[in-house]
Structure formats: structure tokens, C-alpha cells
Design a protein around this motif. Structure first.
Motif: not given
Length: 690
Positions: A361-386
Motif C-alpha cells: 500500500e505504501l508503494v502504491e501511495a507513492l505511485t499515486v503521489q508521484s504520477g510514475i510507476r514506483v517499484s520496491a525490491v527488498h531481495n535484489p540480485r547482482e549489482q543491486r545486491r552490491l
């Protein structure tokens, strides 16, 4: 009527019973009107009613509920709206039982002035190339507009300046002010060291410079491969035309850009704008480390430390229990509070990488507020993991540093209280106010008052006092005036209510209108109006535990006379007397109540704290005195204060008469002869300057 100790008024309970079963936001207030807690709910009636349905005893949640005297609610259409409204209210109201992040989002930007597609000559048709034709790149902090292009935000000023240096090395964009640009007759040093293409002396065509600006913008957006491909095409085209010098310049530009990309050593893939958020909680404190990737480049990070973590998480756990969901870990609560509060008024990147999972719900609220599609990842891989591992490590380091510093600060406060044989009821609320006088040969005398409590300087509570009506250079009279103005109202309040502790309004409200709340890095108010009363832990308000004056027996004697006249406690007055040769570490403390002066020793933690507070008072006084002296000498602000005098008229006046003193010495007829200055306005100017 509201009774005490957790028994609430019938009116409040009836309001709770009448709440609708709709999503919304609720606010709890205490008897003094202070905001206790702001919360959101899918079902207002169910959530709010749960607070009043049982006895919570002496727990933290029970302590909060027992103080609720009034409630306000707002019904919204969805849970996303409730979340956004909740965090807007948290930022605005600073409730005691919410996780609160300080509003320090003044991020710097990289700014490219003007539009790159303007014609190559000035509008007057003289053929001269103007500064507007060649946009400059600059560091910027403040509100953005559509006249210029902004890139960022960046986590620090250093990150912006590093990016500017990269643009100078690769694209050779100018950084000089327009006034400097307009008056150059030969290339500057930056041109000689190949950091600028020399547009000020027409060593580059407007078309070529615009191409460099476009490439720089593409580079900042992360389109580095497209920039390299375009540079290569231009290089080959010049080579085919046998224009080898131009081809060599483009070859060098490509080499510089490739070197920059290699130094970054970050394989961003498709990630261009990403925020990496890592949270660490330990010892009742928390740190959220925000790392920024913009245009595919890792720009650095910035730590944030919330307040009210322990109390707020207890209330949040209670809320979760009433919603019949599993209580969230503290780390999740802290990170969600940061995300919701931080991105109010700040651009949200399309991707967030988090060390713990956050609510959908928090990520969806950010999407509504900003007008762009926001995604959140908490278990990333490769470069994002670093990236995330680096952010987590930095969060742990910053939190460990904070805990070590706080332990040291508390030890210093305790050492000072012990050295002076003071036994404060609450060491956190141990308050010190320090005064200093500053002037230059009696000119522009100002007194400063700095405030220390909760183991740190409270620069939002600093005050400056303009000192008038004394013999120039009389520091004793200046000290008498500032202490009287600072504490007279406190003494009057104490006499009116002898059985009550004096309220802190006497500390915070200036007695005379001349008291200035002068600008400082801490954001002290410039209006001169009274600030809200100072509240220490437990709600107690009182005279400072210690009043320091920068000086020896003379200044202490003056302070003693003032406190004796006001009927205040003399034992709180301590003078900081400079030691032999005025060397730091040899200061002695002089007491107003007749005790022998004390030398604490140069290695004393108590003396270190006293010196810190004294030096801060000295710094604050000097900066205010210099600003006031400059204002008096230059006098430009006098012209600004005259209605009808804008920037252009002021500039014409100063240019015609050679400065403010020349304007002041001119007659009405002379002033009226200046373009744009009529007779009436000239008379107004003359009156204002005389």
C-alpha cells in the motif's frame, strides 16, 4: 469535564462511538493542545475504539492514552490517501509518539541555465554572442522552475561539484557567472587547462556548444552509450573531410568520457535512477541510509536518524494488534516511516531497493503521489545486491558512530554537573544558556544567547540582542542589558505565581522588541516573535540549570547584580575566565554566589563542554555583529526597504552616486534626475536616508 489518569470525558467517548467505519486519519491531543499521536486506519471506528476499551496500566501505550484529552479525525476515500495525509500531518505537527524524521531534505541540484536551442545572437541584432546563448552549468539549491534544467537531487554538495568537474573535463561547459562572461576579452585559465571551450571569446560556435550541452544532458540522464556513439559519428565525419584537428578533439572527448565511465566501475544495466534504502536499529536508536543512483552513476549516500523510535514503535505495535495483523519488526516500521515522510515534496525514482520489505500500500501511495510507476525490491540480485550491501554497511557504521557520540556527550554533561556540584532531576533536561558580547570598537554591538540541553546545542533556540543606549564599548552595560531583557519576564512570572515554577515563556520571549532572532545555520527565526515554550522531558519548565557568561569577575559581578534585582537564584551564574595567555584549556570558572573560582584541568570533560558552549556563543555573536555592521556601513538595505525601489532603480542610484553614501549626500533634485526616479520618490528616498 475530563478527569485525570486515563478516565476520559463523556464527550470524547461519545465522539469515538460516533465515528464512521471508513478509512481515515486520527489525531490525539493532550490537555495543553499538544499533539500526541497521528495514525491512519482502514476502519476509523474500530481502530480508535480499541484505544479506549481496556486499561493499559503503566505501559508506554497506557501513558499516551491517559493523556488524551481531545481527538480529531479526517475521513478519506482510500487507505493510500490516508497514508499520505497521515505523513503530511506527522511532518507538520511533530507528534510525540510517532517515528519522526527531521525535515532536512534541502538537496542540491546540478543546474544548466537557459535553453540550449536559442539563436546564436542577441535579440538586438548587433551580432554579439550573449551569455544566454551558451548555457552555464552550476551548483544549485532551492526551488526549481521551468526556465532551466535541473538534474538530481544529489545526496551532497560534494556529489554535485564532482559531477560539474566531470562535465568540464568531458564536455568543457562553462561555469563562470554571466557578468564575468560578458566582460572577458581573452580566455581564462579553465580554457588553458581544457576545462572550458572558451565561448566568452567566441572560440566555439553556438551550434557546437549546443551539441556539447545536449550530450552533457544525455550523460546526466544515463544515456552514455548514445553519447559515445554520437561523438564517434561526428569524429568520423570530420576525419572524412580531412578536418583532423576537430576529429582529434572529439577523440579526446570520447577518451575522457570512457575514462569517467571506467572509474565509476558500476555496471548499471537498465538502472538509471534508483534509491537504495538500508535501515539499522540498535540501542533504542535507528539509522536509515539513503544511497542515490542518478543517470546510472552512484552519487553517494546520506544517513538519517529518526526520533521517538522506542515510544512510537510501541504504539505502532498496538495499532497492528488491533488490526489483527502480525506486528511489524521495528526495522520495517522505521523504514516505512522514512519512505512515507521523505518523499513528500521530493521526486521519487522509479525503483526503490530496500533492506526490509515494505507494505504494498505504501508503494502504491507513492505511485499515486508521484504520477510514475514506483517499484520496491527488498531481495535484489547482482549489482543491486552490491549496492544494498554497501548501504547496509554504511547504516551500521553511522549508527555506531551516533551511539558512541551520544555516550560521550552524556558523559560530558554528567561531568559538568558533578564538577559544579549540581544534581539535576533529569540529566537529559540539564539546560545551559551562555551569553557573549561582540562589537568592533563599540560599533554594531550585539549580544548572543546560545542554548544547550539534551546533550547538544539547540541552535533553533539561539537568540541575538541588538544592544543600544549604552556607551560604545561598555561590555558590562551590554551584559546588564541582555540579561535583564532575557530574564525579566521570567522573574515577573515567578513573582506573580510564587508557588509555581516559572514558565519557559520567560526564557523564550524577548522582553523588548529590539531582541532579534537572528539567522543562523540552525534556522533561528528572524521575525523577533516569541517561539513556543521550551519543554523538557516530563513537561517541566524552569530557569536554566546554568547561566554561563564569557568573562571573569567583572562580568560575573554584573550578572549577579541583575539576578539580585530580579530575585533569581545566584548560584546558577558561572563566568568563564580566560587563563594565562588566553590559552584554551586554562580557563577558570568564577561563581556569583561567593564560591572560590575553580580550575577543572585542561583534560577535563566538563571544561571541554564549557569551552564548546562558550565558543559557540562567541561564534554566534561575531557572525551577528559582522552582519549588522555590514548592514550599517553599506546601507543597501535602506534602499530596499523604501516602497517603489526595486533592483533596477537601486542599481541606477548606486551607479550614479557611487554607493549608498553618495546617495545619502545627494539632494532631492539630484536624486530625481536619475532615470525612473520621480520627484515624490526622490523626496521619499531623501527622508529615508536622513
Amino acid at each position: 469535564m475530563t478527569s485525570e489518569r486515563g478516565v476520559h470525558s463523556d464527550q470524547l467517548l461519545s465522539e469515538v462511538a460516533a465515528l464512521p467505519q471508513l478509512p481515515g486519519v486520527y489525531r490525539y491531543f493532550d490537555a495543553d493542545g499538544g499533539v500526541l499521536y497521528v495514525g491512519k486506519a482502514r476502519n476509523l471506528k474500530k481502530r480508535v475504539s480499541s484505544y479506549f476499551q481496556k486499561n493499559h496500566g503503566g505501559t508506554r501505550i497506557g501513558h499516551m492514552i491517559s493523556r488524551i484529552a481531545r481527538m480529531e479525525t479526517t475521513v478519506v476515500r482510500s487507505e493510500a490517501e490516508a497514508l499520505l495525509l497521515e505523513n503530511n500531518l506527522i511532518k507538520a505537527l511533530n507528534p510525540r509518539f510517532n517515528i519522526l524524521f527531521r525535515d532536512d531534505k534541502s538537496y542540491p541540484y546540478l543546474k544548466i541555465h537557459g535553453a540550449p536551442d536559442k539563436a546564436g545572437f542577441d535579440e538586438a541584432g548587433t551580432g554579439a554572442q550573449t551569455a544566454a546563448v551558451f548555457p552555464r552549468v552550476a551548483y544549485y539549491r532551492g526551488a526549481v522552475d521551468r526556465k532551466h534544467r535541473y538534474f538530481g537531487p544529489y545526496p551532497s554538495a560534494w556529489a554535485v561539484k564532482e559531477s560539474i568537474q566531470l562535465l568540464q573535463k568531458v564536455f568543457r561547459l562553462r561555469t563562470c557567472e554571466d557578468t564575468v562572461f560578458a566582460n572577458r576579452t581573452r580566455p581564462c585559465l579553465l580554457y588553458q587547462i581544457k576545462r572550458c571551450s572558451g565561448p566568452c571569446v567566441q572560440l566555439v560556435t553556438p551550434e557546437a556548444y549546443r551539441e556539447d550541452v545536449r550530450n552533457a544532458e544525455a550523460f546526466l540522464r544515463g544515456d552514455t552509450q548514445a553519447v559515445l556513439a554520437q561523438l564517434e559519428q561526428r569524429m568520423l565525419a570530420h576525419a572524412e573531410k580531412l578536418q583532423f584537428e576537430q576529429a582529434a578533439e572529439l577523440r579526446n572527448q570520447m577518451a575522457a568520457l570512457s575514462k569517467v565511465l571506467h572509474q565509476q566501475s558500476v555496471d548499471t544495466g537498465s538502472d538509471k535512477d534508483v534509491d537504495i534504502l538500508a535501515v539499522k536499529v540498535q540501542g533504542g536508536k535507528a539509522c536509515v541510509n539513503l544511497a542515490m543512483v542518478r543517470g546510472g552513476r552512484h552519487l553517494g549516500d546520506r544517513p538519517y536518524f529518526p526520533s521517538h523510535v522506542e515510544d512510537a514503535t510501541v504504539v505502532q505495535d498496538f495499532d497492528d494488534a488491533q488490526d489483527e495483523v502480525q506486528a511489524q519488526p521495528v526495522e520495517v516500521q522505521v523504514l516505512e516511516a522514512f519512505i512515507a515522510q521523505h518523499y513528500i515534496g521530493v521526486p521519487v525514482p522509479p525503483a526503490l531497493i530496500t533492506s526490509v520489505p515494505v507494505a504494498r500500500e505504501l508503494v502504491e501511495a507513492l505511485t499515486v503521489q508521484s504520477g510514475i510507476r514506483v517499484s520496491a525490491v527488498h531481495n535484489p540480485r547482482e549489482q543491486r545486491r552490491l549496492w544494498l550491501e554497501m548501504a547496509e554497511k554504511n547504516a551500521a557504521i553511522q549508527l555506531a558512530r551516533l551511539l558512541a557520540e551520544e555516550g560521550s556527550q552524556q558523559a560530558r554533561t554528567r561531568a559538568l554537573a558533578d564538577a559544579l556540584d549540581l544534581e539535576p532531576d533529569d540529566l537529559d533536561g540539564f539546560c545551559v544558556e551562555c551569553f557573549d558580547i561582540s562589537h568592533t570598537a563599540g560599533e554594531a554591538t550585539q549580544a548572543s544567547c546560545v542554548v544547550f540541553h539534551h546533550h547538544k546545542m539547540q541552535n533553533a533556540e539561539y537568540r541575538r540582542f541588538n544592544i543600544d543606549g549604552i556607551t560604545p564599548g561598555d561590555d558590562y552595560a551590554a551584559m546588564r542589558q541582555v540579561l535583564t531583557r532575557r530574564y525579566a519576564r521570567l522573574a515577573e512570572t515567578g513573582r506573580d505565581s510564587p508557588d509555581a515554577s516559572p514558565p519557559a515563556e520567560g526564557l523564550e520571549q524577548p522582553v523588548a522588541p529590539e531582541v532579534e532572532a537572528a539567522p543562523d545555520q540552525g534556522g533561528a527565526d528572524q521575525t523577533g516573535e516569541a517561539k513556543p515554550k521550551k519543554t523538557y522531558r516530563g513537561g517541566a519548565t524552569r530557569l536554566p540549570d546554568l547561566v554561563l557568561v564569557d568573562g571573569g569577575r567583572g562580568q560575573v559581578s554584573m550578572a549577579r547584580e541583575v539576578f539580585a534585582e530580579l530575585g533569581l537564584d545566584l548560584s546558577v551564574i558561572v563566568g568563564v575566565e580566560k587563563g594565562e595567555g588566553r590559552r584554551v584549556g586554562l580557563e577558570e570558572l568564577v561563581f556569583a554566589d561567593g564560591r572560590e573560582k575553580v580550575y577543572l584541568g585542561k583534560d577535563s570533560a566538563a571544561l571541554m563542554l564549557v569551552a564548546q558552549i562558550r565558543d559557540e556563543a562567541h561564534r554566534f555573536a561575531i557572525t551577528g555583529m559582522r552582519a549588522r555592521r555590514a548592514k550599517v556601513r553599506v546601507g543597501g538595505s535602506k534602499l530596499e526597504d523604501i516602497p517603489g525601489i526595486g533592483a533596477k532603480k537601486r542599481a541606477r542610484l548606486l551607479q550614479r552616486f557611487g554607493g549608498i553614501r553618495g546617495v545619502a549626500s545627494a539632494g532631492v533634485d539630484d536624486i530625481a534626475a536619475v532615470e525612473g526616479i520621480g520627484r515624490d520618490l526622490a523626496e521619499e528616498i531623501y527622508r529615508a536616508l536622513h
